[in-house]
Design an enzyme around this catalytic site. Structure first.
Site, PDB file in Angstrom:
ATOM      1  N   LYS A  28       4.125  -1.387  -8.876  1.00  0.00           N
ATOM      2  CA  LYS A  28       4.906  -1.766  -7.909  1.00  0.00           C
ATOM      3  C   LYS A  28       5.434  -3.251  -8.230  1.00  0.00           C
ATOM      4  O   LYS A  28       4.936  -3.924  -9.223  1.00  0.00           O
ATOM      5  CB  LYS A  28       3.896  -1.703  -6.577  1.00  0.00           C
ATOM      6  CG  LYS A  28       3.450  -0.276  -6.206  1.00  0.00           C
ATOM      7  CD  LYS A  28       2.864  -0.157  -4.968  1.00  0.00           C
ATOM      8  CE  LYS A  28       2.611   1.481  -4.525  1.00  0.00           C
ATOM      9  NZ  LYS A  28       1.903   1.487  -3.418  1.00  0.00           N
ATOM     10  N   PHE A  74       2.717   1.570   9.263  1.00  0.00           N
ATOM     11  CA  PHE A  74       3.247   0.598   8.056  1.00  0.00           C
ATOM     12  C   PHE A  74       4.443   0.930   7.389  1.00  0.00           C
ATOM     13  O   PHE A  74       4.637   0.247   6.536  1.00  0.00           O
ATOM     14  CB  PHE A  74       2.043   0.903   7.394  1.00  0.00           C
ATOM     15  CG  PHE A  74       1.971   2.170   6.670  1.00  0.00           C
ATOM     16  CD1 PHE A  74       2.643   2.905   5.695  1.00  0.00           C
ATOM     17  CD2 PHE A  74       0.943   2.910   7.320  1.00  0.00           C
ATOM     18  CE1 PHE A  74       2.580   3.992   5.132  1.00  0.00           C
ATOM     19  CE2 PHE A  74       0.802   4.238   6.808  1.00  0.00           C
ATOM     20  CZ  PHE A  74       1.458   4.846   5.889  1.00  0.00           C
ATOM     21  N   ARG A 122      -6.488  -0.200  -8.959  1.00  0.00           N
ATOM     22  CA  ARG A 122      -5.988  -0.553  -7.770  1.00  0.00           C
ATOM     23  C   ARG A 122      -7.071  -1.922  -7.263  1.00  0.00           C
ATOM     24  O   ARG A 122      -6.815  -2.873  -6.599  1.00  0.00           O
ATOM     25  CB  ARG A 122      -6.045   0.411  -6.717  1.00  0.00           C
ATOM     26  CG  ARG A 122      -4.585   1.282  -6.708  1.00  0.00           C
ATOM     27  CD  ARG A 122      -4.810   2.283  -5.561  1.00  0.00           C
ATOM     28  NE  ARG A 122      -3.427   3.172  -5.561  1.00  0.00           N
ATOM     29  CZ  ARG A 122      -3.334   4.148  -5.138  1.00  0.00           C
ATOM     30  NH1 ARG A 122      -4.476   4.970  -4.769  1.00  0.00           N
ATOM     31  NH2 ARG A 122      -2.178   5.008  -5.208  1.00  0.00           N
ATOM     32  N   ASN A 132      -1.050  -2.383  -3.105  1.00  0.00           N
ATOM     33  CA  ASN A 132      -2.220  -2.023  -3.938  1.00  0.00           C
ATOM     34  C   ASN A 132      -1.741  -1.673  -5.486  1.00  0.00           C
ATOM     35  O   ASN A 132      -2.706  -0.952  -6.004  1.00  0.00           O
ATOM     36  CB  ASN A 132      -2.611  -0.526  -3.119  1.00  0.00           C
ATOM     37  CG  ASN A 132      -1.516   0.726  -3.081  1.00  0.00           C
ATOM     38  OD1 ASN A 132      -0.454   0.278  -3.665  1.00  0.00           O
ATOM     39  ND2 ASN A 132      -1.970   1.610  -2.677  1.00  0.00           N
ATOM     40  N   HIS A 135       1.267   3.293  -7.964  1.00  0.00           N
ATOM     41  CA  HIS A 135       1.601   4.624  -7.133  1.00  0.00           C
ATOM     42  C   HIS A 135       1.115   5.746  -7.782  1.00  0.00           C
ATOM     43  O   HIS A 135       1.298   5.689  -9.141  1.00  0.00           O
ATOM     44  CB  HIS A 135       2.847   4.660  -6.535  1.00  0.00           C
ATOM     45  CG  HIS A 135       3.394   6.372  -6.048  1.00  0.00           C
ATOM     46  ND1 HIS A 135       3.000   6.532  -4.610  1.00  0.00           N
ATOM     47  CD2 HIS A 135       3.815   7.229  -6.565  1.00  0.00           C
ATOM     48  CE1 HIS A 135       3.439   7.873  -4.702  1.00  0.00           C
ATOM     49  NE2 HIS A 135       4.089   8.289  -5.692  1.00  0.00           N
TER      50      HIS A 135
END
Length: 221
Positions: A28, A74, A122, A132, A135
Site C-alpha cells: 500500500k 470506512f 501488518r 495496515n 493487502h
C-alpha cells in the site's frame, strides 16, 4: 529395465492433488518505500512473484476494486488512502498461496496484529486498521477477480484437479519424464540430476518454437 524406469517415474511424479495457487498481494502507498525489503520476505517465505507492477489508482478505480466494501463507514477513507500514492501489485504463487499469504500478513488491524501476531507483516509495516501496509486476497475466487483487475492482460485459468489433473500428468508429464529417464540410463552422466534437468528443459513439449520467415520479427517489450 522399463518397469524400473516406470517405478522411478512414479516416485518423481507429484500427486495430482498437489498444485500451485495464485493470490494477489498489494504493497500500500505508505510502505511502498519498503518494497525491496517486503519482496525479500515474500521470496524467503516460499512464494514466486509471477507478475509485478507499480501503479497509482484513481479514487474511482479503488471504489471498483473494493466494491464488496461499498456502504461501510470506512469506505471513503479506504478509497482516499489507496489512491493517495503509488502501490505495488504482485501475483504470488505457491502451494496454498491464499492461506499462507493471509497467515504471513496477520490480522487486518495492525494495532491488534502488533499484540497477537508481532512478527506478521501488518504488525511490522502497518499503522492501524486502515493503514495496515499490505493487502491479500481472501479466497481463491477473490484472488482470480483481483488478479484480473490489476493485471487484465494475464490469463487466469482454473487449476486442474482430480481427473483433469491425472489426465494432464498421463498425457504430458509422464511420457516426457519417461523418455528423459530412458535417455539418462543410456547416457550415464556424472551428475544425473543436472543432466536430467537440462534434458527436460530442452525437450519440454510446451517449449515455444521460433519460426523463421526470412524477415526479422519485432519483439514487444
Amino acid at each position: 529395465m522399463t518397469s524400473s524406469l516406470e517405478a522411478r517415474m512414479q516416485m518423481l511424479t507429484p500427486e495430482p492433488q498437489v498444485f500451485v495457487e495464485r493470490t494477489l498481494a498489494i504493497i500500500k502507498p505508505d510502505v511502498v518505500r519498503k518494497e525491496e525489503e517486503i519482496e525479500d520476505v515474500i521470496l524467503r517465505s516460499g512464494f514466486m512473484i509471477l507478475q509485478k507492477r507499480k501503479l497509482q489508482l484513481s479514487p474511482e478505480q479503488c471504489s471498483n476494486f473494493y466494491a464488496d466494501q461499498y456502504g461501510k463507514m470506512f469506505f471513503p477513507n479506504l478509497t482516499a488512502y489507496m489512491s493517495s500514492g503509488p502501490i505495488v501489485a504482485m501475483v504470488l504463487a505457491r502451494y496454498c498461496a491464499v492461506s499462507y499469504w493471509k497467515e504471513l500478513l496477520g490480522p487486518s488491524n495492525s494495532i491488534r496484529a502488533k499484540i497477537t501476531h508481532p512478527y506478521s507483516l501488518r504488525a511490522i509495516y502497518g499503522t492501524d486498521d486502515l493503514r495496515n501496509g499490505l493487502h491479500g486476497s481472501r479466497s481463491i475466487s477473490t484472488a482470480e477477480r483481483e488478479i484480473r483487475f490489476m493485471f487484465p492482460e494475464v490469463i487466469v485459468e482454473p487449476v486442474p484437479t482430480g481427473q483433469r489433473a491425472r489426465d494432464y500428468l498421463n498425457f504430458y508429464v509422464k511420457p516426457t519424464l519417461l523418455a528423459g529417464l530412458t535417455a539418462l540410463c543410456k547416457e550415464k552422466p556424472a551428475d544425473p540430476m543436472i543432466w536430467l534437468a537440462d534434458w527436460l528443459i530442452e525437450h519440454n513439449p510446451n517449449k515455444p518454437r521460433v519460426q523463421h520467415h526470412g524477415t526479422e520479427k519485432k519483439h514487444q517489450g
